[in-house]
Write an enzyme that holds these catalytic residues in place. Structure first.
Site, PDB file in Angstrom:
ATOM      1  N   LYS A  14       0.838  -1.203   0.000  1.00  0.00           N
ATOM      2  CA  LYS A  14       0.000   0.000   0.000  1.00  0.00           C
ATOM      3  C   LYS A  14       0.880   1.263   0.000  1.00  0.00           C
ATOM      4  O   LYS A  14       2.097   1.167   0.209  1.00  0.00           O
ATOM      5  CB  LYS A  14      -0.897  -0.028   1.243  1.00  0.00           C
ATOM      6  N   ARG A 123      -1.336 -13.961   5.499  1.00  0.00           N
ATOM      7  CA  ARG A 123      -2.117 -13.252   6.531  1.00  0.00           C
ATOM      8  C   ARG A 123      -1.346 -13.275   7.848  1.00  0.00           C
ATOM      9  O   ARG A 123      -1.338 -12.299   8.588  1.00  0.00           O
ATOM     10  CB  ARG A 123      -3.499 -13.880   6.742  1.00  0.00           C
ATOM     11  N   THR A 129      -4.962  -6.566  11.232  1.00  0.00           N
ATOM     12  CA  THR A 129      -5.332  -5.403  10.410  1.00  0.00           C
ATOM     13  C   THR A 129      -4.889  -4.087  11.052  1.00  0.00           C
ATOM     14  O   THR A 129      -4.456  -3.170  10.352  1.00  0.00           O
ATOM     15  CB  THR A 129      -6.867  -5.361  10.233  1.00  0.00           C
ATOM     16  N   ARG A 140       3.035  -5.762   9.761  1.00  0.00           N
ATOM     17  CA  ARG A 140       2.324  -4.600  10.309  1.00  0.00           C
ATOM     18  C   ARG A 140       2.811  -4.268  11.714  1.00  0.00           C
ATOM     19  O   ARG A 140       2.898  -3.097  12.097  1.00  0.00           O
ATOM     20  CB  ARG A 140       0.816  -4.864  10.290  1.00  0.00           C
ATOM     21  N   ASN A 160      -1.765   0.361   6.859  1.00  0.00           N
ATOM     22  CA  ASN A 160      -1.218  -0.895   7.398  1.00  0.00           C
ATOM     23  C   ASN A 160      -0.328  -1.652   6.403  1.00  0.00           C
ATOM     24  O   ASN A 160      -0.352  -2.872   6.331  1.00  0.00           O
ATOM     25  CB  ASN A 160      -2.344  -1.782   7.948  1.00  0.00           C
ATOM     26  N   HIS A 163      -1.913  -4.980   1.629  1.00  0.00           N
ATOM     27  CA  HIS A 163      -3.194  -5.671   1.526  1.00  0.00           C
ATOM     28  C   HIS A 163      -2.907  -7.119   1.147  1.00  0.00           C
ATOM     29  O   HIS A 163      -2.005  -7.385   0.352  1.00  0.00           O
ATOM     30  CB  HIS A 163      -4.062  -5.045   0.429  1.00  0.00           C
TER      31      HIS A 163
HETATM   32  P1  ATP Z   1      -6.903  -5.652   3.758  1.00  0.00           P
HETATM   33  O1  ATP Z   1      -8.247  -6.051   3.194  1.00  0.00           O
HETATM   34  O2  ATP Z   1      -6.472  -4.259   3.374  1.00  0.00           O
HETATM   35  O3  ATP Z   1      -5.813  -6.664   3.563  1.00  0.00           O
HETATM   36  P2  ATP Z   1      -7.893  -6.488   6.254  1.00  0.00           P
HETATM   37  O4  ATP Z   1      -8.550  -7.593   5.500  1.00  0.00           O
HETATM   38  O5  ATP Z   1      -6.964  -6.887   7.353  1.00  0.00           O
HETATM   39  O6  ATP Z   1      -7.045  -5.551   5.331  1.00  0.00           O
HETATM   40  P3  ATP Z   1     -10.483  -5.149   6.283  1.00  0.00           P
HETATM   41  O7  ATP Z   1     -11.377  -5.410   7.432  1.00  0.00           O
HETATM   42  O8  ATP Z   1     -10.730  -5.830   4.968  1.00  0.00           O
HETATM   43  O9  ATP Z   1      -8.982  -5.446   6.794  1.00  0.00           O
HETATM   44  O10 ATP Z   1     -10.429  -3.567   6.086  1.00  0.00           O
HETATM   45  C1  ATP Z   1      -9.920  -3.000   4.885  1.00  0.00           C
HETATM   46  C2  ATP Z   1      -9.025  -1.805   5.191  1.00  0.00           C
HETATM   47  O11 ATP Z   1      -9.799  -0.762   5.804  1.00  0.00           O
HETATM   48  C3  ATP Z   1      -7.917  -2.070   6.216  1.00  0.00           C
HETATM   49  O12 ATP Z   1      -6.780  -2.660   5.638  1.00  0.00           O
HETATM   50  C4  ATP Z   1      -7.621  -0.667   6.745  1.00  0.00           C
HETATM   51  O13 ATP Z   1      -6.751   0.036   5.857  1.00  0.00           O
HETATM   52  C5  ATP Z   1      -8.989  -0.008   6.695  1.00  0.00           C
HETATM   53  N1  ATP Z   1      -9.673  -0.004   8.010  1.00  0.00           N
HETATM   54  C6  ATP Z   1     -10.124  -1.077   8.671  1.00  0.00           C
HETATM   55  N2  ATP Z   1     -10.736  -0.722   9.813  1.00  0.00           N
HETATM   56  C7  ATP Z   1     -10.676   0.636   9.873  1.00  0.00           C
HETATM   57  C8  ATP Z   1     -11.126   1.651  10.783  1.00  0.00           C
HETATM   58  N3  ATP Z   1     -11.779   1.340  11.907  1.00  0.00           N
HETATM   59  N4  ATP Z   1     -10.876   2.933  10.502  1.00  0.00           N
HETATM   60  C9  ATP Z   1     -10.226   3.285   9.369  1.00  0.00           C
HETATM   61  N5  ATP Z   1      -9.788   2.403   8.468  1.00  0.00           N
HETATM   62  C10 ATP Z   1      -9.992   1.093   8.693  1.00  0.00           C
HETATM   63 MG    MG Z   2      -9.810  -7.325   3.744  1.00  0.00          MG
END
Ligand code: ATP
Ligand code: MG
Length: 194
Positions: A14, A123, A129, A140, A160, A163
């Site tokens: 990212k 993962r 996350t 991370r 973070n 992705h």
């Molecule tokens: P990714 O899909 O990016 O690999 P993830 O699967 O661990 O990450 P998701 O739950 O799919 O997390 O959320 C997608 C993205 O949204 C996160 O990677 C983060 O950048 C953002 N995000 C998640 N929670 C929050 C929050 N509470 N506030 C702001 N941004 C958030």
């Molecule tokens: Mg995700």
């Protein structure tokens, strides 16, 4: 049934990962774990590509709003003051917008990574996350301490570093979305494939 060594996952470094100079570090960690890079490219995404990458289902968007609400409650922040509403179905789209802005803020590096349990192993290497919660030793956890408490206050997405697909089904969908008909390479890793 596919051979276990053929499992593939999709990863993107990212904007914060690229700007912190972590492209090599991220790839190194994958390769260290016997995973194989089979496609790789730096590119500047456009709005449509990012908009289509993140789910548009109301359910997913509301879940983003709920995560934000949980953070606000945990830290005693005022949702009404920052968002003008406490309705998670209205907060969700706002957070999704932050996410799109963040992903457009620098070039990205996309890759397909192949190997045994590629989805789960990546993962695990990525970590939680939310970087402030991610274990030390994960990507991370080692290179970020960002948190929704800070990000939401600054009206931006949690940064973070990478992705990575959550399930093999999501991986298949994301590989198609980001690589289309582009070539996926096939080669033998020393000590892994022979
Ligand atoms: P990714 O899909 O990016 O690999 P993830 O699967 O661990 O990450 P998701 O739950 O799919 O997390 O959320 C997608 C993205 O949204 C996160 O990677 C983060 O950048 C953002 N995000 C998640 N929670 C929050 C929050 N509470 N506030 C702001 N941004 C958030
Ligand atoms: Mg995700």
């Amino acid at each position: 049934m596919k051979h276990p060594k053929e499992e593939k996952t999709f990863v993107m470094v990212k904007p914060d990962g690229v700007r912190k100079g972590l492209i090599g570090e991220v790839i190194k960690r994958f390769e260290q774990h016997d995973l194989k890079i089979v496609a790789l490219e730096m590119f500047q995404p456009d709005f449509g590509q990012i908009d289509n990458h993140y789910p548009k289902k109301e359910e997913w968007i509301t879940r983003l709003g709920e995560k934000t609400k949980t953070t606000y409650e945990k830290y005693g922040y005022d949702l009404l003051e920052d968002f003008g509403t406490d309705d998670t179905s209205k907060i969700g789209p706002e957070v999704r917008k932050w996410l799109v802005d963040y992903m457009l803020s620098a070039p990205l590096v996309k890759m397909i990574v192949q190997g045994v349990h590629a989805v789960d192993v990546i993962r695990k290497l990525a970590g939680d996350t939310l970087p402030y919660r991610a274990a030390v030793g994960t990507i991370r956890g080692d290179f970020s301490i960002d948190s929704p408490a800070l990000a939401n206050k600054e009206k931006r997405a949690v940064a973070n570093i990478i992705h990575c697909s959550e399930t093999p089904e999501e991986a298949e969908h994301e590989i198609k979305h980001w690589f289309g008909d582009a070539k996926i390479y096939n080669y033998k890793r020393f000590g892994v494939d022979e």
